[in-house]
Design a protein around this motif. Structure first.
Motif, PDB file in Angstrom:
ATOM      1  N   HIS A 132      45.727  18.882   0.920  1.00 37.67           N
ATOM      2  CA  HIS A 132      46.577  19.645   1.837  1.00 37.67           C
ATOM      3  C   HIS A 132      46.833  18.857   3.128  1.00 37.67           C
ATOM      4  O   HIS A 132      47.976  18.707   3.568  1.00 37.67           O
ATOM      5  N   LEU A 133      45.764  18.310   3.684  1.00 30.78           N
ATOM      6  CA  LEU A 133      45.888  17.540   4.929  1.00 30.78           C
ATOM      7  C   LEU A 133      46.715  16.270   4.717  1.00 30.78           C
ATOM      8  O   LEU A 133      47.555  15.921   5.548  1.00 30.78           O
ATOM      9  N   GLY A 134      46.494  15.610   3.604  1.00 29.38           N
ATOM     10  CA  GLY A 134      47.229  14.380   3.318  1.00 29.38           C
ATOM     11  C   GLY A 134      48.724  14.594   3.193  1.00 29.38           C
ATOM     12  O   GLY A 134      49.525  13.869   3.796  1.00 29.38           O
ATOM     13  N   VAL A 135      49.118  15.588   2.421  1.00 26.53           N
ATOM     14  CA  VAL A 135      50.548  15.839   2.213  1.00 26.53           C
ATOM     15  C   VAL A 135      51.225  16.292   3.511  1.00 26.53           C
ATOM     16  O   VAL A 135      52.357  15.898   3.811  1.00 26.53           O
ATOM     17  N   LEU A 136      50.533  17.109   4.293  1.00 24.97           N
ATOM     18  CA  LEU A 136      51.123  17.580   5.551  1.00 24.97           C
ATOM     19  C   LEU A 136      51.292  16.470   6.581  1.00 24.97           C
ATOM     20  O   LEU A 136      52.281  16.439   7.317  1.00 24.97           O
ATOM     21  N   THR A 137      50.331  15.564   6.660  1.00 25.55           N
ATOM     22  CA  THR A 137      50.393  14.502   7.669  1.00 25.55           C
ATOM     23  C   THR A 137      50.964  13.186   7.160  1.00 25.55           C
ATOM     24  O   THR A 137      51.436  12.375   7.944  1.00 25.55           O
ATOM     25  N   GLY A 138      50.865  12.978   5.853  1.00 26.82           N
ATOM     26  CA  GLY A 138      51.351  11.718   5.300  1.00 26.82           C
ATOM     27  C   GLY A 138      50.252  10.663   5.273  1.00 26.82           C
ATOM     28  O   GLY A 138      50.416   9.602   4.675  1.00 26.82           O
ATOM     29  N   TYR A 139      49.131  10.943   5.890  1.00 23.81           N
ATOM     30  CA  TYR A 139      48.030   9.976   5.926  1.00 23.81           C
ATOM     31  C   TYR A 139      47.263   9.958   4.600  1.00 23.81           C
ATOM     32  O   TYR A 139      47.155  10.982   3.936  1.00 23.81           O
ATOM     33  N   PRO A 140      46.673   8.811   4.264  1.00 22.32           N
ATOM     34  CA  PRO A 140      45.863   8.740   3.042  1.00 22.32           C
ATOM     35  C   PRO A 140      44.608   9.583   3.330  1.00 22.32           C
ATOM     36  O   PRO A 140      44.051   9.505   4.428  1.00 22.32           O
ATOM     37  N   THR A 141      44.166  10.386   2.375  1.00 19.43           N
ATOM     38  CA  THR A 141      42.979  11.220   2.583  1.00 19.43           C
ATOM     39  C   THR A 141      42.072  11.230   1.355  1.00 19.43           C
ATOM     40  O   THR A 141      42.528  11.029   0.228  1.00 19.43           O
ATOM     41  N   ILE A 142      40.801  11.481   1.611  1.00 18.03           N
ATOM     42  CA  ILE A 142      39.814  11.561   0.541  1.00 18.03           C
ATOM     43  C   ILE A 142      38.945  12.799   0.790  1.00 18.03           C
ATOM     44  O   ILE A 142      38.542  13.061   1.928  1.00 18.03           O
ATOM     45  N   GLY A 143      38.664  13.541  -0.256  1.00 23.87           N
ATOM     46  CA  GLY A 143      37.809  14.722  -0.136  1.00 23.87           C
ATOM     47  C   GLY A 143      36.368  14.312  -0.422  1.00 23.87           C
ATOM     48  O   GLY A 143      36.114  13.661  -1.433  1.00 23.87           O
ATOM     49  N   VAL A 144      35.474  14.695   0.469  1.00 28.67           N
ATOM     50  CA  VAL A 144      34.058  14.375   0.319  1.00 28.67           C
ATOM     51  C   VAL A 144      33.260  15.675   0.354  1.00 28.67           C
ATOM     52  O   VAL A 144      33.006  16.229   1.431  1.00 28.67           O
ATOM     53  N   GLY A 145      32.889  16.164  -0.824  1.00 28.58           N
ATOM     54  CA  GLY A 145      32.154  17.426  -0.876  1.00 28.58           C
ATOM     55  C   GLY A 145      30.652  17.199  -1.016  1.00 28.58           C
ATOM     56  O   GLY A 145      30.224  16.287  -1.723  1.00 28.58           O
ATOM     57  N   LYS A 146      29.882  18.016  -0.334  1.00 23.68           N
ATOM     58  CA  LYS A 146      28.423  17.908  -0.425  1.00 23.68           C
ATOM     59  C   LYS A 146      27.940  18.642  -1.674  1.00 23.68           C
ATOM     60  O   LYS A 146      26.874  18.358  -2.197  1.00 23.68           O
ATOM     61  N   THR A 147      28.729  19.587  -2.123  1.00 25.20           N
ATOM     62  CA  THR A 147      28.379  20.330  -3.340  1.00 25.20           C
ATOM     63  C   THR A 147      29.638  20.477  -4.188  1.00 25.20           C
ATOM     64  O   THR A 147      30.736  20.132  -3.760  1.00 25.20           O
ATOM     65  N   ARG A 148      29.460  20.990  -5.384  1.00 22.09           N
ATOM     66  CA  ARG A 148      30.542  21.106  -6.364  1.00 22.09           C
ATOM     67  C   ARG A 148      31.318  22.420  -6.262  1.00 22.09           C
ATOM     68  O   ARG A 148      30.741  23.476  -6.040  1.00 22.09           O
ATOM     69  N   LEU A 149      32.632  22.333  -6.395  1.00 18.71           N
ATOM     70  CA  LEU A 149      33.458  23.546  -6.407  1.00 18.71           C
ATOM     71  C   LEU A 149      33.707  23.901  -7.872  1.00 18.71           C
ATOM     72  O   LEU A 149      33.584  25.050  -8.267  1.00 18.71           O
ATOM     73  N   LEU A 150      34.046  22.900  -8.674  1.00 15.96           N
ATOM     74  CA  LEU A 150      34.255  23.111 -10.104  1.00 15.96           C
ATOM     75  C   LEU A 150      34.159  21.773 -10.832  1.00 15.96           C
ATOM     76  O   LEU A 150      34.125  20.718 -10.218  1.00 15.96           O
ATOM     77  N   GLY A 151      34.111  21.816 -12.145  1.00 14.67           N
ATOM     78  CA  GLY A 151      34.030  20.593 -12.927  1.00 14.67           C
ATOM     79  C   GLY A 151      32.620  20.352 -13.452  1.00 14.67           C
ATOM     80  O   GLY A 151      31.661  20.942 -12.962  1.00 14.67           O
ATOM     81  N   GLU A 152      32.527  19.509 -14.496  1.00 17.76           N
ATOM     82  CA  GLU A 152      31.227  19.187 -15.088  1.00 17.76           C
ATOM     83  C   GLU A 152      31.060  17.669 -15.072  1.00 17.76           C
ATOM     84  O   GLU A 152      32.035  16.932 -15.016  1.00 17.76           O
ATOM     85  N   HIS A 153      29.805  17.253 -15.159  1.00 17.68           N
ATOM     86  CA  HIS A 153      29.534  15.810 -15.172  1.00 17.68           C
ATOM     87  C   HIS A 153      28.154  15.529 -15.716  1.00 17.68           C
ATOM     88  O   HIS A 153      27.277  16.401 -15.682  1.00 17.68           O
ATOM     89  N   ALA A 154      27.992  14.294 -16.217  1.00 17.16           N
ATOM     90  CA  ALA A 154      26.699  13.879 -16.746  1.00 17.16           C
ATOM     91  C   ALA A 154      25.791  13.566 -15.556  1.00 17.16           C
ATOM     92  O   ALA A 154      26.266  13.437 -14.431  1.00 17.16           O
TER      93      ALA A 154
END
Length: 228
Positions: A132-154
């Motif tokens: 959301h922030l990236g598209v609104l500002t045009g700046y490159p952005t990366i999401g860094v979550g401390k915990t999981r919102l969804l998805g699975e992984h090994a």
DNA sequence: GCGACAG
DNA sequence: ATCTTGTCGC
């Protein structure tokens, strides 16, 4: 070009919205996100985060600019904003972005790359706060979550630098990254103008002796500090 | 209907 | 997110 049926006036979309309105906005924003690598030498890396005060009624956003690869603080700004939306999983950006955008506007220089607390592509509608922030500002952005919102992984190997792809319904949505040995991993996902691998690489390059990358760590401290 | 659920 | 001291482990 005039189009009365245009449903995506991003730049001026409202912040106080119903879930149905939020979903429509997120779907539109997600379609505009670029998941291709466009960052080479960022010049600087900015960390943004929000802290809550006065029993959760006041939000303080902080934006801290770091040099790269030296990782020295170049500039930092804060912005206070009354909280208008409650926390709802999946709608975090509507609660935190208003203050973050103000803090970013206070900076004397533009951002080469922004690291946000929370998810980017790893979101139900592929539109986490970083997207959301990236598209609104045009700046490159990366999401860094401390915990999981969804998805699975090994299981991720215990050594710093180990990764595992984060998958949702068969689609890759991010990377689980061990940013520090023997400490719970981070959930990294591209927001805008970056791909999965490079997003994790940039984050790891900002993790020196702590699990949390320096720019976000500094922003978190500044946004949450008790003032008086 | 029952859990899960960024910050 | 926020309320909060000491304590276990590398």
């Amino acid at each position: 070009m005039q189009n009365t049926t245009m449903q995506s006036s991003n730049i001026h979309h409202p912040w106080q919205v119903t879930p149905a309105q939020a979903w429509q906005i997120q779907t539109s924003i997600a379609q505009q996100a670029i998941l291709q690598d466009e960052v080479t030498e960022p010049g600087n890396i900015v960390g943004v985060d929000v802290g809550f005060h006065d029993k959760g009624t006041l939000a303080c956003a902080a934006a801290v600019v770091f040099s790269w690869p030296g990782l020295n603080v170049i500039e930092s700004k804060q912005a206070y904003k009354k909280v208008e939306m409650p926390y709802v999983p999946g709608l975090l950006s509507f609660r935190e972005l208003p203050a973050i955008l103000e803090a970013l506007n206070e900076l004397s220089t533009g951002a080469g790359l922004i690291l946000c607390d929370g998810q980017g592509f790893a979101h139900p509608r592929r539109c986490g706060i970083a997207t959301h922030l990236g598209v609104l500002t045009g700046y490159p952005t990366i999401g860094v979550g401390k915990t999981r919102l969804l998805g699975e992984h090994a299981e991720v190997a215990p050594e710093r630098g180990a990764t595992q792809p984060l998958i949702d319904k068969g689609e890759r949505i991010g990377t689980v990254l061990r940013s520090r040995s023997n400490v719970s991993p981070l959930y990294i996902s591209p927001g805008h103008r970056l791909h999965f691998a490079s997003a994790a690489d940039w984050v790891l390059s900002c993790c020196t002796s702590y699990k949390i990358p320096q720019p976000i760590r500094a922003a978190h401290r500044l946004a949450s500090e008790n003032k008086q």
